[in-house]
Design an enzyme around this catalytic site. Structure first.
Site, PDB file in Angstrom:
ATOM      1  N   ASP A  34      32.791 -11.812 -35.859  1.00  0.00           N
ATOM      2  CA  ASP A  34      32.591 -13.009 -35.038  1.00  0.00           C
ATOM      3  C   ASP A  34      33.651 -13.081 -33.944  1.00  0.00           C
ATOM      4  O   ASP A  34      34.829 -13.316 -34.232  1.00  0.00           O
ATOM      5  CB  ASP A  34      32.672 -14.257 -35.924  1.00  0.00           C
ATOM      6  CG  ASP A  34      31.445 -14.400 -36.801  1.00  0.00           C
ATOM      7  OD1 ASP A  34      30.336 -14.436 -36.252  1.00  0.00           O
ATOM      8  OD2 ASP A  34      31.604 -14.444 -38.037  1.00  0.00           O
TER       9      ASP A  34
ATOM     10  N   MET B 173      35.120 -14.979 -30.805  1.00  0.00           N
ATOM     11  CA  MET B 173      35.102 -16.311 -30.164  1.00  0.00           C
ATOM     12  C   MET B 173      36.164 -16.372 -29.082  1.00  0.00           C
ATOM     13  O   MET B 173      37.305 -15.960 -29.315  1.00  0.00           O
ATOM     14  CB  MET B 173      35.394 -17.388 -31.206  1.00  0.00           C
ATOM     15  CG  MET B 173      34.460 -17.341 -32.398  1.00  0.00           C
ATOM     16  SD  MET B 173      34.903 -18.615 -33.589  1.00  0.00           S
ATOM     17  CE  MET B 173      33.783 -18.205 -34.931  1.00  0.00           C
TER      18      MET B 173
ATOM     19  N   HIS C  26      29.209 -10.298 -33.043  1.00  0.00           N
ATOM     20  CA  HIS C  26      28.498 -11.533 -32.700  1.00  0.00           C
ATOM     21  C   HIS C  26      29.364 -12.271 -31.687  1.00  0.00           C
ATOM     22  O   HIS C  26      30.392 -12.845 -32.055  1.00  0.00           O
ATOM     23  CB  HIS C  26      28.259 -12.358 -33.968  1.00  0.00           C
ATOM     24  CG  HIS C  26      27.703 -13.720 -33.715  1.00  0.00           C
ATOM     25  ND1 HIS C  26      27.763 -14.746 -34.646  1.00  0.00           N
ATOM     26  CD2 HIS C  26      27.061 -14.253 -32.636  1.00  0.00           C
ATOM     27  CE1 HIS C  26      27.197 -15.824 -34.152  1.00  0.00           C
ATOM     28  NE2 HIS C  26      26.776 -15.561 -32.937  1.00  0.00           N
TER      29      HIS C  26
ATOM     30  N   MET D 111      21.105 -19.156 -35.714  1.00  0.00           N
ATOM     31  CA  MET D 111      22.286 -19.831 -36.247  1.00  0.00           C
ATOM     32  C   MET D 111      21.826 -20.952 -37.170  1.00  0.00           C
ATOM     33  O   MET D 111      21.039 -21.815 -36.766  1.00  0.00           O
ATOM     34  CB  MET D 111      23.145 -20.415 -35.121  1.00  0.00           C
ATOM     35  CG  MET D 111      23.815 -19.388 -34.225  1.00  0.00           C
ATOM     36  SD  MET D 111      24.754 -18.122 -35.087  1.00  0.00           S
ATOM     37  CE  MET D 111      26.000 -19.098 -35.931  1.00  0.00           C
TER      38      MET D 111
ATOM     39  N   GLY E  36      31.198 -21.524 -34.507  1.00  0.00           N
ATOM     40  CA  GLY E  36      32.594 -21.921 -34.268  1.00  0.00           C
ATOM     41  C   GLY E  36      33.505 -21.705 -35.447  1.00  0.00           C
ATOM     42  O   GLY E  36      34.676 -21.433 -35.289  1.00  0.00           O
TER      43      GLY E  36
ATOM     44  N   GLY F  69      33.678 -20.586 -40.028  1.00  0.00           N
ATOM     45  CA  GLY F  69      33.024 -20.215 -41.280  1.00  0.00           C
ATOM     46  C   GLY F  69      33.022 -21.390 -42.252  1.00  0.00           C
ATOM     47  O   GLY F  69      33.669 -22.413 -42.007  1.00  0.00           O
ATOM     48  N   GLY F  70      32.266 -21.244 -43.332  1.00  0.00           N
ATOM     49  CA  GLY F  70      32.315 -22.219 -44.415  1.00  0.00           C
ATOM     50  C   GLY F  70      31.585 -23.527 -44.161  1.00  0.00           C
ATOM     51  O   GLY F  70      31.838 -24.522 -44.844  1.00  0.00           O
TER      52      GLY F  70
ATOM     53  N   ASP G  52      22.481 -16.772 -39.858  1.00  0.00           N
ATOM     54  CA  ASP G  52      23.941 -16.697 -39.866  1.00  0.00           C
ATOM     55  C   ASP G  52      24.530 -18.097 -39.975  1.00  0.00           C
ATOM     56  O   ASP G  52      24.305 -18.944 -39.119  1.00  0.00           O
ATOM     57  CB  ASP G  52      24.415 -16.022 -38.569  1.00  0.00           C
ATOM     58  CG  ASP G  52      25.926 -15.853 -38.524  1.00  0.00           C
ATOM     59  OD1 ASP G  52      26.566 -15.882 -39.597  1.00  0.00           O
ATOM     60  OD2 ASP G  52      26.464 -15.673 -37.414  1.00  0.00           O
ATOM     61  N   GLY G  53      25.283 -18.303 -41.062  1.00  0.00           N
ATOM     62  CA  GLY G  53      25.968 -19.581 -41.260  1.00  0.00           C
ATOM     63  C   GLY G  53      25.518 -20.274 -42.530  1.00  0.00           C
ATOM     64  O   GLY G  53      24.337 -20.591 -42.678  1.00  0.00           O
ATOM     65  N   GLY G  54      26.444 -20.454 -43.459  1.00  0.00           N
ATOM     66  CA  GLY G  54      26.140 -21.184 -44.693  1.00  0.00           C
ATOM     67  C   GLY G  54      25.198 -20.464 -45.642  1.00  0.00           C
ATOM     68  O   GLY G  54      24.590 -21.104 -46.519  1.00  0.00           O
TER      69      GLY G  54
ATOM     70  N   GLY H 248      29.484 -15.136 -44.973  1.00  0.00           N
ATOM     71  CA  GLY H 248      30.940 -15.022 -44.972  1.00  0.00           C
ATOM     72  C   GLY H 248      31.484 -15.532 -46.281  1.00  0.00           C
ATOM     73  O   GLY H 248      31.657 -14.786 -47.251  1.00  0.00           O
TER      74      GLY H 248
HETATM   75  C1  DX5 Z   1      29.843 -19.071 -37.371  1.00  0.00           C
HETATM   76  C2  DX5 Z   1      29.789 -17.558 -37.514  1.00  0.00           C
HETATM   77  C3  DX5 Z   1      29.276 -17.097 -38.859  1.00  0.00           C
HETATM   78  C4  DX5 Z   1      30.156 -17.506 -40.003  1.00  0.00           C
HETATM   79  C5  DX5 Z   1      29.538 -17.210 -41.328  1.00  0.00           C
HETATM   80  O1  DX5 Z   1      30.320 -19.387 -36.115  1.00  0.00           O
HETATM   81  O2  DX5 Z   1      28.963 -17.004 -36.535  1.00  0.00           O
HETATM   82  O3  DX5 Z   1      29.097 -15.681 -38.832  1.00  0.00           O
HETATM   83  O4  DX5 Z   1      31.422 -16.909 -39.948  1.00  0.00           O
HETATM   84  O5  DX5 Z   1      30.370 -17.706 -42.329  1.00  0.00           O
HETATM   85  P1  DX5 Z   1      29.810 -18.571 -43.549  1.00  0.00           P
HETATM   86  O6  DX5 Z   1      28.844 -17.704 -44.266  1.00  0.00           O
HETATM   87  O7  DX5 Z   1      31.028 -18.889 -44.318  1.00  0.00           O
HETATM   88  O8  DX5 Z   1      29.136 -19.787 -42.955  1.00  0.00           O
HETATM   89 ZN    ZN Z   2      28.396 -14.911 -36.802  1.00  0.00          ZN
END
Ligand code: DX5
Ligand code: ZN
Length: 221
Positions: free
Chosen positions: A38, A40, A69, A140, A145, A147-148, A176-178, A198
C-alpha cells in the site's frame, strides 16, 4: 461471467516493520498468492506509508508476485520506477489525477499487469470504459488510508451488480479492506476472486498459515 480461480493476497501495511525480513519470510510460507504493498503519498489519502526502499527489500525476499496499490495523486509518475523495482501488478485509483488511458498504456509498456482501484462511493460507471484494457479491478471495501478498518458490507451489492453485467472473464475482481474470516464469504458471493487481507492475516490468533488455511477453507469450500 467470472474468473473461477481464487487468489489470496496479504497487505503488509500492518506488519511489524522492525522485523520486516522475518515477516516476509513467514508470509512466504503461509500459502498466500501475492504480496500487496500500500503506497500512500499523504495527499490522495492523509497518511504516508512507504516507498522504494521497502518495495526493494520485499522484492529481494520473495519470488511471489507483488502488487503495488497506489493511493497517490499522480500514479503515472511512479510507473517506470516501480517496474524497475520489480513490481508485477500496478494498481492505481480511478479517482487519481493521472490520465487513466495514458497510465494504463504506460503500465503495459513497462510490462506490468494493470489494476484499477475504486473507492466505496465511486460509481462503477467510472471504470466501465477501461474494463477490456485492464487485468483487475480492486473494489475498496473500506475508505483507503489505513489498515484494520471495518468491512463495508454495502460494497458487496455494488460488486454483485457489476459482476452480473461483466461479459469478460479476463478481468479479476478483488476486494481490499476489512477482509476477515467473517467478511470474506460475502465478497466471494458477490463475485470477488482475489481477496486482499492485512490484519485478517497479520493479527490472527491462528498465525499466518492458520489464517490463510481458514480463508481457503471458507472460499474453496
Ligand atoms: C487500505 C489499504 C488496504 C489495507 C488492508 O487503505 O488499501 O490494503 O491495508 O488492511 P486490512 O485488511 O487490515 O483492512
Ligand atoms: Zn490496499
Amino acid at each position: 461471467m467470472q474468473n473461477k480461480e481464487l487468489f489470496l493476497s496479504v497487505s503488509i501495511l500492518s506488519s511489524d516493520f522492525k522485523n520486516l525480513e522475518k515477516e516476509i519470510i513467514s508470509l512466504n510460507h503461509s500459502g498466500i498468492d501475492e504480496f500487496h504493498l500500500d503506497i500512500m503519498d499523504g495527499n490522495f489519502v492523509e497518511s504516508i506509508s512507504f516507498g522504494d526502499p521497502i518495495i526493494k527489500a520485499v522484492r529481494s525476499l520473495t519470488s511471489i508476485p507483488i502488487e503495488a496499490h497506489l493511493m497517490v495523486d499522480n500514479p503515472n509518475n511512479y510507473v517506470k520506477n516501480f517496474s524497475e523495482l520489480g513490481v508485477d501488478i500496478f494498481t492505481f485509483h480511478v479517482e487519481s489525477k493521472s490520465n487513466i488511458l495514458e497510465t494504463i498504456s504506460n503500465i503495459k509498456k513497462h510490462k506490468m499487469k494493470v489494476g484499477v482501484a475504486i473507492n466505496p462511493d465511486t460509481p462503477t460507471s467510472m471504470i466501465e470504459p477501461y474494463i477490456d484494457q485492464i487485468e483487475r479491478i480492486l473494489f475498496m471495501t473500506v475508505y483507503p488510508g489505513k489498515g484494520g478498518q471495518k468491512y463495508m458490507e454495502e460494497v458487496n451489492d455494488k460488486i454483485s451488480e457489476f459482476s452480473k453485467k461483466l461479459k469478460t472473464q479476463q478481468v479479476l475482481l478483488a476486494i481490499d479492506g476489512g477482509v476477515k474470516i467473517d467478511t470474506i464469504y460475502g465478497g466471494y458471493n458477490a463475485g470477488a476472486r482475489l481477496f486482499i487481507s492485512g490484519t485478517g492475516i497479520l493479527n490472527s490468533d491462528l498465525g499466518y498459515k492458520g489464517a490463510v488455511n481458514e480463508f481457503h477453507k471458507i472460499i474453496r469450500g
